[in-house]
Write a protein that holds these residues in place. Structure first.
Motif, mmCIF file in Angstrom:
data_model
loop_
_atom_site.group_PDB
_atom_site.id
_atom_site.type_symbol
_atom_site.label_atom_id
_atom_site.label_comp_id
_atom_site.label_asym_id
_atom_site.label_seq_id
_atom_site.Cartn_x
_atom_site.Cartn_y
_atom_site.Cartn_z
ATOM 1 N N ALA A 117 60.778 -9.450 2.588
ATOM 2 C CA ALA A 117 59.800 -9.275 3.757
ATOM 3 C C ALA A 117 59.713 -11.308 4.505
ATOM 4 O O ALA A 117 59.714 -11.030 6.409
ATOM 5 N N ALA A 118 60.277 -11.382 4.190
ATOM 6 C CA ALA A 118 61.294 -13.448 4.684
ATOM 7 C C ALA A 118 62.444 -12.712 6.167
ATOM 8 O O ALA A 118 62.871 -13.293 7.058
ATOM 9 N N VAL A 119 63.582 -12.239 4.874
ATOM 10 C CA VAL A 119 64.179 -11.847 6.205
ATOM 11 C C VAL A 119 64.197 -11.176 7.277
ATOM 12 O O VAL A 119 64.742 -11.013 8.366
ATOM 13 N N GLU A 120 63.152 -10.440 6.787
ATOM 14 C CA GLU A 120 62.435 -8.875 8.184
ATOM 15 C C GLU A 120 61.768 -9.643 8.864
ATOM 16 O O GLU A 120 62.239 -9.276 10.203
ATOM 17 N N ALA A 121 61.166 -10.692 9.026
ATOM 18 C CA ALA A 121 59.565 -11.103 9.981
ATOM 19 C C ALA A 121 60.888 -12.487 10.208
ATOM 20 O O ALA A 121 60.629 -12.249 11.570
ATOM 21 N N GLY A 122 61.786 -12.785 10.555
ATOM 22 C CA GLY A 122 62.571 -13.591 11.376
ATOM 23 C C GLY A 122 61.730 -14.788 11.203
ATOM 24 O O GLY A 122 61.388 -15.054 10.519
ATOM 25 N N PRO A 123 62.891 -16.062 12.668
ATOM 26 C CA PRO A 123 62.640 -17.390 12.461
ATOM 27 C C PRO A 123 61.363 -17.890 12.460
ATOM 28 O O PRO A 123 60.279 -16.952 13.153
ATOM 29 N N GLY A 124 60.273 -18.789 11.810
ATOM 30 C CA GLY A 124 59.265 -19.239 12.400
ATOM 31 C C GLY A 124 58.510 -18.687 11.712
ATOM 32 O O GLY A 124 57.144 -18.846 12.143
ATOM 33 N N PHE A 133 64.008 -22.000 4.717
ATOM 34 C CA PHE A 133 64.556 -21.773 6.123
ATOM 35 C C PHE A 133 65.112 -23.211 6.348
ATOM 36 O O PHE A 133 64.138 -23.224 7.105
ATOM 37 N N ARG A 134 66.221 -22.732 7.526
ATOM 38 C CA ARG A 134 66.072 -23.574 8.972
ATOM 39 C C ARG A 134 67.159 -23.654 9.839
ATOM 40 O O ARG A 134 68.126 -22.459 9.664
ATOM 41 N N SER A 135 67.005 -24.071 10.938
ATOM 42 C CA SER A 135 67.436 -23.072 12.401
ATOM 43 C C SER A 135 68.331 -24.244 13.124
ATOM 44 O O SER A 135 68.959 -25.937 12.172
ATOM 45 N N GLY A 136 69.891 -23.500 13.470
ATOM 46 C CA GLY A 136 70.591 -24.569 13.444
ATOM 47 C C GLY A 136 72.383 -23.741 13.836
ATOM 48 O O GLY A 136 72.057 -23.052 13.133
ATOM 49 N N ALA A 137 73.012 -24.384 14.664
ATOM 50 C CA ALA A 137 74.425 -24.580 14.395
ATOM 51 C C ALA A 137 74.769 -24.639 13.244
ATOM 52 O O ALA A 137 76.168 -23.345 12.729
ATOM 53 N N TYR A 138 75.071 -25.165 12.205
ATOM 54 C CA TYR A 138 75.949 -25.893 11.144
ATOM 55 C C TYR A 138 74.408 -25.760 10.406
ATOM 56 O O TYR A 138 73.311 -26.318 9.937
ATOM 57 N N LEU A 155 71.704 -16.266 8.291
ATOM 58 C CA LEU A 155 70.819 -14.498 8.299
ATOM 59 C C LEU A 155 72.166 -14.113 9.483
ATOM 60 O O LEU A 155 72.186 -15.600 10.749
ATOM 61 N N PRO A 156 71.856 -12.890 10.153
ATOM 62 C CA PRO A 156 72.530 -12.604 11.087
ATOM 63 C C PRO A 156 71.962 -13.280 12.556
ATOM 64 O O PRO A 156 72.379 -13.815 13.287
ATOM 65 N N ASP A 157 70.229 -13.630 11.908
ATOM 66 C CA ASP A 157 69.568 -14.070 13.157
ATOM 67 C C ASP A 157 69.282 -15.591 13.912
ATOM 68 O O ASP A 157 69.086 -16.265 14.476
ATOM 69 N N GLY A 158 70.940 -16.540 13.096
ATOM 70 C CA GLY A 158 71.147 -17.965 12.749
ATOM 71 C C GLY A 158 70.143 -18.661 11.923
ATOM 72 O O GLY A 158 70.513 -19.452 11.957
ATOM 73 N N ASP A 159 69.231 -18.426 11.027
ATOM 74 C CA ASP A 159 68.884 -19.125 10.397
ATOM 75 C C ASP A 159 69.621 -19.464 9.760
ATOM 76 O O ASP A 159 70.230 -18.511 9.000
ATOM 77 N N TRP A 160 69.549 -20.495 8.325
ATOM 78 C CA TRP A 160 70.086 -21.258 7.185
ATOM 79 C C TRP A 160 68.861 -20.847 5.999
ATOM 80 O O TRP A 160 68.002 -21.154 6.037
ATOM 81 N N TYR A 161 69.594 -20.642 4.866
ATOM 82 C CA TYR A 161 68.378 -20.721 3.741
ATOM 83 C C TYR A 161 69.642 -21.110 2.466
ATOM 84 O O TYR A 161 70.590 -21.465 2.261
ATOM 85 N N LEU A 162 68.528 -21.619 1.736
ATOM 86 C CA LEU A 162 69.103 -23.281 0.325
ATOM 87 C C LEU A 162 69.240 -21.567 -0.456
ATOM 88 O O LEU A 162 68.217 -21.551 -0.945
ATOM 89 N N HIS A 163 70.610 -22.473 -1.324
ATOM 90 C CA HIS A 163 70.455 -21.755 -2.802
ATOM 91 C C HIS A 163 71.181 -22.654 -3.877
ATOM 92 O O HIS A 163 72.910 -22.633 -3.236
ATOM 93 N N LEU A 164 70.939 -23.513 -4.084
ATOM 94 C CA LEU A 164 71.686 -24.494 -5.111
ATOM 95 C C LEU A 164 72.555 -23.774 -6.389
ATOM 96 O O LEU A 164 73.257 -23.589 -6.688
#
Length: 516
Positions: A117-124, A133-138, A155-164
């Motif tokens: 659901a988070a992937v489908e819902a989009g940034p923010g 989730f965090r946005s940014g180029a890096y 993700l393809p929309d540009g957001d990064w997600y954390l996975h330890l």
């Protein structure tokens, strides 16, 4: 100090870890399952253990063999169904064996409904707030995954997600109230079914510093490392203790239940915080597991573990599904077996809870598997430089002269079993009074029945170089270990058990004994 009469069942229990995939396969698909465990309860009763710890059996895509959970309140069809779990629980209880199960609160599967659901819902979106989730180029910081590579995926929309851990295991954001509410629901679900407790995976994880500061480049990388929060902000954040208080509050509503945490924390003082009276009942302190086969190193590990559980219950283990088995760590072959026998005698002499890992009572080593057989995500994530943990997860050999040794009614097992394991089967060892299995059975029986095992404190004797001896205050049991190259005298007393026979009254090298 508590009197022995006031102690709870888990405070001196012998737990047995069942790596569900590798214990017993009832349906013939080559993977262990709940019915397989139920079919072997008679063996576990014979071994004398008090409780089981079952690794995850929940619905999962199996990117990390079940530690990527898609639904924490159900059973994956690979392992059975809820009815099979209920049968296992009822039959275990009928035999006087308690059942504890894994909780995985640090992360979910990327196939969990929340993450899809988070992937489908989009940034923010609010859906993304349940994860990091965090946005940014890096990538937002320099954190690395325990399994290798960056701890951030884009993700393809540009957001990064954390996975330890693996990319398929996104970390949950415990600042979001939905996360705590869902874990509480999971706790009630299984406690209401009758489980006796939980093991919390990555219990030193979960909480993250909001600013996500960089980790020190000197941090030792890889799985099964003791973490230092002062240079590694990924783990042991102070906010984690509020999560454990929430878990404990739920547990306190179910008498005679317990929770143990997996805690890879470096400092004794920080470890002690996890086992405060309003947090975890038990915590895995991996000092003994990390100690070399050396009397001084083993004594230091014992003393550190006791210091880190002031007023609480120390918890001891020599192996689990994430580390090299101790037969192999201690030298492999006959030397490793001899030393593993000695350390089993030492471990079972100690006050507190003991965790055995399935197969250690058979003297199983870690196996060097061919590359084609490796499945652990560490193998791929490390660019094929680290072989991962598969070699410590080979299925249990039960009977017969060739693979799969009664593990499965079919010929294949999910990991290949060595051709030379016929002498290590339960069948081969059961009636051999000199076998590793007989040593464990005898040691567990004496530990449970002999009055000398009373008391929770140790006092140390003077001992020759390369040796130690301690006595349990209150009961009087004496345990002596010889890691030196020469036989040594044992303290006076009646010999209750020895890892190998004494020689003219002397304790041989690489051996341990109990005296009363």
């Amino acid at each position: 100090m508590q009197s022995d009469a006031d102690r709870q069942w888990w405070q001196d229990a012998v737990f047995y870890q069942v790596y569900v995939r590798s214990f017993a396969d009832a349906d013939g698909d080559g993977v262990g399952d709940l019915e397989g465990i139920r079919s072997r309860l008679g063996y576990l009763e014979l071994l004398g253990i008090d409780a089981l710890w079952l690794t995850p059996f929940y619905p999962s895509p199996m990117a990390d063999h079940g530690y990527d959970v898609a639904d924490p309140r159900n059973v994956d069809p690979l392992f059975g169904d809820l009815a099979a779990f209920d049968r296992l629980l009822a039959d275990a209880h009928e035999r006087g064996i308690r059942v504890t199960i894994d909780l995985v609160p640090n992360h979910t599967s990327d196939q969990h409904p929340w993450f899809t659901a988070a992937v489908e819902a989009g940034p923010g979106s609010p859906e993304r707030d349940r994860y990091w989730f965090r946005s940014g180029a890096y990538p937002p910081n320099n954190w690395t995954s325990v399994f290798g590579g960056s701890a951030w995926s884009q993700l393809p929309d540009g957001d990064w997600y954390l996975h330890l851990f693996a990319p398929e295991q996104p970390d949950l954001n415990w600042a979001n109230p939905d996360v705590a509410a869902d874990l509480e629901r999971t706790l009630h679900f299984w406690l209401d079914r009758g489980v006796d407790g939980f093991r919390v995976d990555v219990a030193h994880g979960m909480a993250k510093p909001e600013a996500l500061p960089d980790m020190d480049p000197s941090v030792e990388q890889g799985s099964s490392k003791l973490h230092d929060n002062s240079i590694d902000p990924r783990f042991d954040n102070d906010g984690v203790h509020e999560i454990h208080r929430m878990i404990r509050k739920v547990m306190d509503g179910y008498p005679n239940t317990m929770v143990v945490g997996e805690i890879w924390v470096k400092e004794d003082e920080r470890f002690a915080r996890y086992v405060r009276p309003d947090e975890l009942h038990l915590g895995f302190n991996f000092r003994l597991l990390n100690a070399d086969f050396d009397a001084d190193a083993v004594r230091a590990a014992i003393e550190a573990t006791l210091r880190a559980a002031p007023g609480g219950t120390p918890t001891w283990t020599l192996s689990n599904h994430d580390v090299v088995r101790h037969v192999t760590r201690y030298g492999d072959g006959e030397l490793g077996l001899r030393r593993a026998r000695a350390m089993a005698v030492v471990e079972l002499a100690l006050p507190g809870a003991v965790y055995l890992y399935n197969g250690e009572e058979l003297g199983l080593p870690t196996v060097e598997l061919p590359e084609w057989a490796l499945q652990d995500p560490i193998w791929a994530r490390s660019g094929h430089t680290e072989r991962g943990r598969d070699g410590s997860r080979i299925p249990v050999p039960w009977e017969g002269a060739e693979p799969p040794y009664g593990f499965s009614p079919e010929t294949q097992s999910w990991l290949p079993m060595p051709l030379e394991w016929a002498p290590l089967t339960v069948e081969a060892q059961l009636e051999d009074e000199n076998s590793m299995l007989s040593l464990y059975r005898h040691a567990v029986e004496i530990r449970k029945s002999h009055s000398s095992f009373a008391g929770t404190e140790l006092e140390w004797y003077g001992a020759p170089a390369g040796c130690f001896a301690f006595r349990r205050k209150g009961g009087g049991l004496i345990c002596a270990l010889n890691t030196s190259p020469a036989p040594v005298p044992v303290p006076p007393g009646e010999v209750l058990l020895a890892s190998i026979p004494l020689e003219d009254g002397l304790l041989p090298p690489d051996a341990a004994a109990w005296l009363a």
